[in-house]
Design a protein around this motif. Structure first.
Motif, PDB file in Angstrom:
ATOM      1  N   ASN A   1      -7.233   6.308  -6.693  1.00  0.00           N
ATOM      2  CA  ASN A   1      -7.708   5.271  -5.776  1.00  0.00           C
ATOM      3  C   ASN A   1      -6.637   4.200  -5.589  1.00  0.00           C
ATOM      4  N   GLY A   2      -6.424   3.805  -4.355  1.00  0.00           N
ATOM      5  CA  GLY A   2      -5.445   2.753  -4.065  1.00  0.00           C
ATOM      6  C   GLY A   2      -4.009   3.242  -4.077  1.00  0.00           C
ATOM      7  N   ALA A   3      -3.818   4.553  -4.093  1.00  0.00           N
ATOM      8  CA  ALA A   3      -2.453   5.106  -4.151  1.00  0.00           C
ATOM      9  C   ALA A   3      -1.730   4.991  -2.813  1.00  0.00           C
ATOM     10  N   GLY A   4      -2.482   4.929  -1.738  1.00  0.00           N
ATOM     11  CA  GLY A   4      -1.880   4.838  -0.402  1.00  0.00           C
ATOM     12  C   GLY A   4      -2.152   6.047   0.477  1.00  0.00           C
ATOM     13  N   LYS A   5      -3.071   6.916   0.050  1.00  0.00           N
ATOM     14  CA  LYS A   5      -3.385   8.134   0.826  1.00  0.00           C
ATOM     15  C   LYS A   5      -3.989   7.796   2.185  1.00  0.00           C
ATOM     16  N   THR A   6      -5.075   7.021   2.161  1.00  0.00           N
ATOM     17  CA  THR A   6      -5.775   6.715   3.413  1.00  0.00           C
ATOM     18  C   THR A   6      -4.874   5.917   4.351  1.00  0.00           C
ATOM     19  N   THR A   7      -4.089   5.001   3.788  1.00  0.00           N
ATOM     20  CA  THR A   7      -3.156   4.224   4.616  1.00  0.00           C
ATOM     21  C   THR A   7      -2.173   5.179   5.297  1.00  0.00           C
ATOM     22  N   THR A   8      -1.661   6.155   4.529  1.00  0.00           N
ATOM     23  CA  THR A   8      -0.718   7.126   5.100  1.00  0.00           C
ATOM     24  C   THR A   8      -1.397   7.937   6.199  1.00  0.00           C
ATOM     25  N   ILE A   9      -2.606   8.414   5.921  1.00  0.00           N
ATOM     26  CA  ILE A   9      -3.343   9.206   6.918  1.00  0.00           C
ATOM     27  C   ILE A   9      -3.580   8.389   8.188  1.00  0.00           C
ATOM     28  N   LYS A  10      -3.995   7.142   8.020  1.00  0.00           N
ATOM     29  CA  LYS A  10      -4.279   6.309   9.195  1.00  0.00           C
ATOM     30  C   LYS A  10      -3.015   6.009   9.999  1.00  0.00           C
ATOM     31  N   MET A  11      -1.889   5.926   9.311  1.00  0.00           N
ATOM     32  CA  MET A  11      -0.626   5.705  10.043  1.00  0.00           C
ATOM     33  C   MET A  11      -0.267   6.968  10.838  1.00  0.00           C
ATOM     34  N   ILE A  12      -0.523   8.136  10.242  1.00  0.00           N
ATOM     35  CA  ILE A  12      -0.248   9.394  10.964  1.00  0.00           C
ATOM     36  C   ILE A  12      -1.167   9.488  12.188  1.00  0.00           C
ATOM     37  N   CYS A  13      -2.402   9.040  12.020  1.00  0.00           N
ATOM     38  CA  CYS A  13      -3.372   9.096  13.133  1.00  0.00           C
ATOM     39  C   CYS A  13      -3.107   8.031  14.191  1.00  0.00           C
ATOM     40  N   GLY A  14      -2.171   7.156  13.949  1.00  0.00           N
ATOM     41  CA  GLY A  14      -1.888   6.098  14.924  1.00  0.00           C
ATOM     42  C   GLY A  14      -2.901   4.975  14.882  1.00  0.00           C
TER      43      GLY A  14
ATOM     44  N   ILE B   1      -7.943  25.669  -1.501  1.00  0.00           N
ATOM     45  CA  ILE B   1      -7.540  25.936  -0.119  1.00  0.00           C
ATOM     46  C   ILE B   1      -6.144  25.465   0.287  1.00  0.00           C
ATOM     47  N   CYS B   2      -5.538  24.592  -0.512  1.00  0.00           N
ATOM     48  CA  CYS B   2      -4.222  24.074  -0.081  1.00  0.00           C
ATOM     49  C   CYS B   2      -3.077  24.949  -0.589  1.00  0.00           C
ATOM     50  N   GLU B   3      -2.083  25.106   0.283  1.00  0.00           N
ATOM     51  CA  GLU B   3      -0.894  25.845  -0.132  1.00  0.00           C
ATOM     52  C   GLU B   3       0.072  24.882  -0.827  1.00  0.00           C
ATOM     53  N   ARG B   4       0.084  23.654  -0.312  1.00  0.00           N
ATOM     54  CA  ARG B   4       1.043  22.670  -0.800  1.00  0.00           C
ATOM     55  C   ARG B   4       0.324  21.361  -1.052  1.00  0.00           C
ATOM     56  N   THR B   5       0.878  20.594  -1.954  1.00  0.00           N
ATOM     57  CA  THR B   5       0.255  19.301  -2.208  1.00  0.00           C
ATOM     58  C   THR B   5       1.298  18.188  -2.292  1.00  0.00           C
ATOM     59  N   VAL B   6       0.952  17.075  -1.689  1.00  0.00           N
ATOM     60  CA  VAL B   6       1.807  15.887  -1.756  1.00  0.00           C
ATOM     61  C   VAL B   6       1.024  14.867  -2.566  1.00  0.00           C
ATOM     62  N   ILE B   7       1.577  14.477  -3.701  1.00  0.00           N
ATOM     63  CA  ILE B   7       0.858  13.526  -4.556  1.00  0.00           C
ATOM     64  C   ILE B   7       1.504  12.149  -4.438  1.00  0.00           C
ATOM     65  N   ILE B   8       0.656  11.175  -4.090  1.00  0.00           N
ATOM     66  CA  ILE B   8       1.120   9.794  -3.926  1.00  0.00           C
ATOM     67  C   ILE B   8       0.575   8.958  -5.078  1.00  0.00           C
ATOM     68  N   ASN B   9       1.404   8.132  -5.623  1.00  0.00           N
ATOM     69  CA  ASN B   9       0.945   7.193  -6.639  1.00  0.00           C
ATOM     70  C   ASN B   9       1.714   5.894  -6.481  1.00  0.00           C
ATOM     71  N   GLY B  10       1.003   4.800  -6.461  1.00  0.00           N
ATOM     72  CA  GLY B  10       1.644   3.498  -6.301  1.00  0.00           C
ATOM     73  C   GLY B  10       2.425   3.384  -5.000  1.00  0.00           C
ATOM     74  N   GLY B  11       1.934   4.056  -3.962  1.00  0.00           N
ATOM     75  CA  GLY B  11       2.572   3.965  -2.644  1.00  0.00           C
ATOM     76  C   GLY B  11       3.795   4.845  -2.474  1.00  0.00           C
ATOM     77  N   LYS B  12       4.103   5.655  -3.496  1.00  0.00           N
ATOM     78  CA  LYS B  12       5.278   6.536  -3.409  1.00  0.00           C
ATOM     79  C   LYS B  12       4.868   7.977  -3.655  1.00  0.00           C
TER      80      LYS B  12
ATOM     81  N   ALA C   1       0.834  -1.211   0.000  1.00  0.00           N
ATOM     82  CA  ALA C   1       0.000   0.000   0.000  1.00  0.00           C
ATOM     83  C   ALA C   1       0.867   1.259   0.000  1.00  0.00           C
ATOM     84  N   VAL C   2       1.895   1.265   0.829  1.00  0.00           N
ATOM     85  CA  VAL C   2       2.815   2.413   0.893  1.00  0.00           C
ATOM     86  C   VAL C   2       4.234   1.854   0.824  1.00  0.00           C
ATOM     87  N   THR C   3       4.994   2.288  -0.174  1.00  0.00           N
ATOM     88  CA  THR C   3       6.331   1.690  -0.342  1.00  0.00           C
ATOM     89  C   THR C   3       7.457   2.584   0.185  1.00  0.00           C
ATOM     90  N   ASP C   4       7.312   3.879   0.052  1.00  0.00           N
ATOM     91  CA  ASP C   4       8.351   4.769   0.600  1.00  0.00           C
ATOM     92  C   ASP C   4       7.820   6.196   0.604  1.00  0.00           C
TER      93      ASP C   4
END
Lengths: 257, 330
Positions: B48-61, B212-223, B28-31
């Motif tokens: 979809n399936g890029a790893g966004k929600t997985t990353t968010i949930k890891m940040i949320c603990g 509304i966003c100043e910055r954006t982090v784009i994830i694709n294929g877990g990276k 789901a998230v490679t690096d």
């Protein structure tokens, strides 16, 4: 203080749900009462007339404890399953209080709030049967507290399993009969059950309410078993819950939607 | 200095799930590594399936990473999870994160209680939030009777009540009508500016991100494929495609020259006017184009530049056109 606020919030929520959905609460009360009437009728119709009174008293105590076990142990499983499906379990898991404290607060608050219903059921069943049991609060209270602690331990185990297993509903259905078995089987039939959670406690409460045993008449050995069960099952339950929580956080199981 | 400014630091995050009834793993998230500064509004994007929600949930603990670290306000969220959770709150499933059988006020009070605060302690804050989120009139309404937009606003208010430094929002405008979507955007801007909260938004709605966003982090294929300011990306992908409307037609000599200098140019003639569509590789090339028009004094009536929206930029980045854009830009 934070722990007390947590408990207050959960007691309030429990109370609101009972009050707001009063028809549900009454329906639940009636269901249990009808089950009791069924048991009572069974004793009257096919039971031995010479032991009828003691059998009725036995059933009253057992079924009150069955209700208590259902509220404490079974209900937490259903709550977790529902919250995982709804999405609120993840929110609770993000509380800096730790989800196990929230679960403990839930177990205690559901016991406190349900206590009124339990008392109502007890008096309703005594009124129906005409069998008035010995309500010796001083003797019952310490037994009840220790019994509840072991029940909470079992509640933690069920809560943990409900977090990890998505298809636990079938087991929860069966669990209510296992709980009935544990509350209804007398220790004289299966003495080893004394080391099962809450069985010893039910047995002692039966002795107090039916036979009029007082606090000073209860053997230290019995209290030791009760105390051991309380500590053992509570910590085993808590340990299993924390382990299940960790498994859920590794496998992403905190939400079942 | 860096420690004060950086509120979230994600380093080399990896997470795989084992497929059901199989020995295969889904990576789901490679690096994933990125930083978020205090008060920033950052968009976390990806298909979809890029790893966004997985990353968010890891940040949320809520998820334990296989490897990598997440520090929130300097606290490692795996070593001191509960302490780290004091600095973070989230709306992960919008209206599903609420107790539908409780009222608006009861929800706010219950969630505050679950963080160890008494009703008395949060009473003023609850009133302020109800006012800010324009929910005062619905305070005693059961959540299941509210519109989706109001439920969404309440979910954000619950996250606000946590008084955390960081708020993570997964699809905050999903399923909302245009009016409510704009209302939620205004609220989020106000949360970041007036309350100095850091916001991380995961969304498929590129309008929201651009708005509304100043910055954006784009994830694709877990990276992570891009981590840049929205304005920079807009500039980077700025297209130099023009349509020039002329008040006459080009002579044969001009047309030959146009084809020679701009082989991809498209020339169209109409009654008493014409148009030239051209994609310029370098902005200076427009002078060469004007030299061609000047040759016969052909009047220029209008110059239209093709605009590009953030959604197109996102699609280009996901398709791997980021490097091409950088080369062209330089």
């Amino acid at each position: 203080m934070q722990g007390f606020n947590l408990l207050k919030a959960n007691i309030r929520m429990e109370y609101i749900e009972y009050k707001r959905y009063l028809p549900n609460t009454i329906a639940m009360l009636l269901t249990f009462y009808i089950i009791f009437i069924g048991m009572f009728a069974g004793i009257q119709l096919i039971g031995d007339p010479t032991t009828q009174d003691s059998n009725v008293q036995f059933v009253i105590v057992n079924y009150i404890f069955w209700y208590l076990a259902m509220i404490v142990v079974n209900a937490i499983g259903w709550q977790i399953t529902n919250e995982a499906t709804q999405g609120t379990l993840e929110q609770l898991s993000m509380s800096p209080m730790g989800i196990w404290r929230i679960m403990l607060a839930r177990l205690i608050s559901s016991t406190i709030v349900s206590f009124l219903i339990i008392v109502a059921l007890l008096y309703l069943s005594m009124l129906t049967t005409g069998q008035w049991l010995n309500i010796d609060i001083i003797t019952i209270l310490p037994i009840l507290i220790l019994t509840l602690i072991s029940m909470f331990g079992l509640g933690f185990i069920i809560a943990g399993l409900s977090v990890v297993l998505k298809q636990i509903q079938a087991f929860l259905q069966i669990l209510q009969f296992i709980l009935a078995g544990l509350t209804f089987v007398p220790l004289t039939v299966a003495p080893f059950l004394a080391y099962f959670p809450f069985v010893k406690g039910v047995d002692l409460v039966r002795a107090v309410m039916i036979d009029g045993v007082t606090l000073s008449q209860i053997r230290m050995e019995d209290f030791m078993i009760l105390g051991f069960n309380a500590v053992f099952y509570f910590f085993i339950g808590l340990g299993i819950f924390l382990l299940c929580e960790r498994v859920a956080m590794k496998k992403g199981l905190l939400a079942h939607y | 200095m860096d420690r004060v400014e950086t509120i979230i630091e994600v380093q080399n995050l990896k997470k795989s799930y084992r497929k059901r009834k199989s020995k295969e793993y889904i990576h789901a998230v490679t690096d994933v590594s990125f930083k978020v500064n205090q008060g920033e509004i950052v968009g976390l994007l990806g298909p979809n399936g890029a790893g966004k929600t997985t990353t968010i949930k890891m940040i949320c603990g809520l998820l334990i990473p296989d490897s990598g670290t997440i520090t929130i306000n300097g606290i490692n969220n795996q070593e001191k999870r509960l302490k780290a959770l004091r600095h973070i709150s989230a709306v992960l499933e919008g209206n599903r994160n609420l107790y539908w059988r409780l009222t608006v006020r009861e929800n706010l009070e219950y969630f505050a209680g679950n963080r160890g605060a008494s009703r008395k302690e949060v009473a003023q804050q609850v009133d302020e939030l109800l006012e800010t989120f324009r929910l005062q009139e619905k305070a005693s309404e059961l959540v299941n009777r509210l519109s989706r937009g109001m439920q969404q606003k309440l979910a954000i208010a619950v996250a606000m009540l946590a008084d955390s430094d960081v708020i993570l929002l997964d699809e905050p405008t999903l399923g909302l009508d245009v009016e409510t979507s704009y209302e939620v955007r205004d609220l989020l801007r106000s949360i970041a500016n007036d309350y100095n909260r850091t916001i991380i938004i995961s969304s498929h709605d590129m309008d929201v991100i651009q708005d509304i966003c100043e910055r954006t982090v784009i994830i694709n294929g877990g990276k992570i494929v891009t981590d840049d300011k929205v304005d920079n990306l807009l500039r980077l992908f700025e297209v130099r495609a023009y349509t020039i409307t002329l008040g006459g037609v080009l002579s044969e000599k001009q047309q030959k020259l146009l084809k020679l200098t701009f082989p991809g140019a498209e020339y169209k003639e109409d009654i008493n006017q014409s148009s030239v569509g051209v994609d310029l590789e370098k902005s200076e090339a427009i002078y060469d184009l004007f030299d061609i028009f000047k040759l016969e004094e052909t009047p220029v009536e209008s110059i239209d530049r093709k605009s590009i929206n953030f959604e197109e930029i996102f699609m280009k980045i996901v398709k791997g056109e980021m490097d091409d854009a950088r080369v062209q830009s330089s």
